[in-house]
Enzyme design. Sequence first.
Site, short mmCIF file in Angstrom:
data_model
loop_
_atom_site.label_atom_id
_atom_site.label_comp_id
_atom_site.label_asym_id
_atom_site.label_seq_id
_atom_site.Cartn_x
_atom_site.Cartn_y
_atom_site.Cartn_z
N LYS A 126 46.12 7.34 -30.15
CA LYS A 126 45.58 6.85 -28.87
C LYS A 126 44.89 5.53 -29.12
CE LYS A 126 45.36 8.41 -24.59
NZ LYS A 126 46.24 9.37 -23.90
N ASP A 166 47.82 4.78 -20.09
CA ASP A 166 46.84 5.83 -19.80
C ASP A 166 46.00 5.23 -18.66
OD1 ASP A 166 45.74 8.54 -21.08
OD2 ASP A 166 43.98 7.37 -20.57
O1 2IT Z 1 47.70 11.36 -22.21
C1 2IT Z 1 48.92 11.14 -22.31
O2 2IT Z 1 49.70 12.01 -22.70
C2 2IT Z 1 49.40 9.81 -21.96
N1 2IT Z 1 48.60 8.97 -21.55
C3 2IT Z 1 50.85 9.45 -22.13
C4 2IT Z 1 51.12 9.04 -23.53
C5 2IT Z 1 52.51 8.51 -23.77
O3 2IT Z 1 52.76 8.12 -24.93
O4 2IT Z 1 53.34 8.48 -22.86
#
Ligand code: 2IT
Length: 445
Positions: A126, A166
């Site tokens: 993340k 996100d």
């Molecule tokens: O919290 C999540 O799963 C997302 N923000 C999507 C992450 C993604 O790599 O599509």
Amino acid sequence: MNPGISDFMESLKGRTPGEVEFHQAVFEVIDSIWDVYDSNPRYKQAKILERMVEPERTIMFRVPWINDHGDVEINRGYRVEFNSALGPYKGGLRFHKSVTLSILKFLGFEQTFKNSLTTLPMGGGKGGSDFSAKGRSDIEIMRFCQSFMTELFRHIGPNTDVPAGDIGVGGREIGFLFGQYKRIRNEFTGVLTGKGFGWGGSLIRPEATGYGAVYFVQHMLTEIGQQVKGKIFSVSGFGNVAWGAISKINELGGKVVTISGPDGYIYDKDGINGNKVAYLLELRESNNDIVAPFADKFGVEFVPNAKPWEVKVDIALPCATQNELDEEDARILVKNGCQLVAEVSNMGCTADAVNFFIQHHFPFAPGKAANAGGVAVSGLEMSQNSMRYNWTSQEVDKRLHQIMKDIHDTCTTYGRSDNYINYVKGANVGGFVKVAEAMLAQGVV
Ligand code: 2IT
């Protein structure tokens, strides 16, 4: 509390002082999987849990940029590469003023188990920044994204780490980030997901988190002999996730009576449907981060400085941010006859709210199961990019359906007891075992 768990948490807190959201996310998992861990000497001997709570790599960097007045601004950028046992690090970027290392560590930790549940080959990560688009022009957002990528590019790649959106990062931001990556690397690759359709994006990716969550809710409802048709929903937030969920609920014959923002919530007794749903996207693009204009435009009720959980509904879907639904909210929902809560935001409920639901054997799904459809379709975008081919929306939607069903099956396999399905336990154990086995097989790395 089990002394093994409290010792583990004490030691973690000693090494990560003040990271309260991260501690909350770790505790929820540890509490669920402790019996599995304790009864498996292979995991203990290899210190699997101790390794899992330490990110493989944490990158923090300066993001300098110039605003429309010609002033220099400085934000902080992050990428937490948490776990690569199952595939390249994968997870979104969050641009919001509340972003801290603790927030991104909780999200990266959760993402590892969520991605494991999707059945697709993705590790967990993340990232993001304390930058907020609120009050910024599109050009300022572009300059910020370009500066952010000018450092991030050296840490990511289609086989290394694949960021996505996100909170605060949607199609617009992914476009700016992708453009800068392509320019610096001189490569057109699937390094980011959530790209626009026509330049590498997957159909259904914008809708995927919300659609997937509603498919998951359908399976939960089937377990209690109910269906979406005719049900009244409360939804929080008004961004991409809320938009996708509301679209699918309407399609299936349910009715959504609330949305919310940092300024309060909208109550629309006729249901948020038709062009009101499309307006949500405009609201987000306006960069104001308030929901009140929705009430003015459609002549519906706006309740300032309050959360939508006080409204009497059948099903509540937190779709905004972490810890947005607390124990008091949970009690009110249950008292008002609510029958099901599914987190569509990550860690949308406080630990006390989650405990309350589980103790009352109330149907509750955690985000890492219910909202996994977003990252699942990101995984499908990676597959399509590797093939240099696009599936039709029917094809992607069919795969998303199957993945959500598989996640529900995993939750019931590990979470079902006499007459209650503990989805928190099911998701955590199911997600954990796969990562733990992969880590064991790959040695002490
Ligand atoms: O919290 C999540 O799963 C997302 N923000 C999507 C992450 C993604 O790599 O599509």
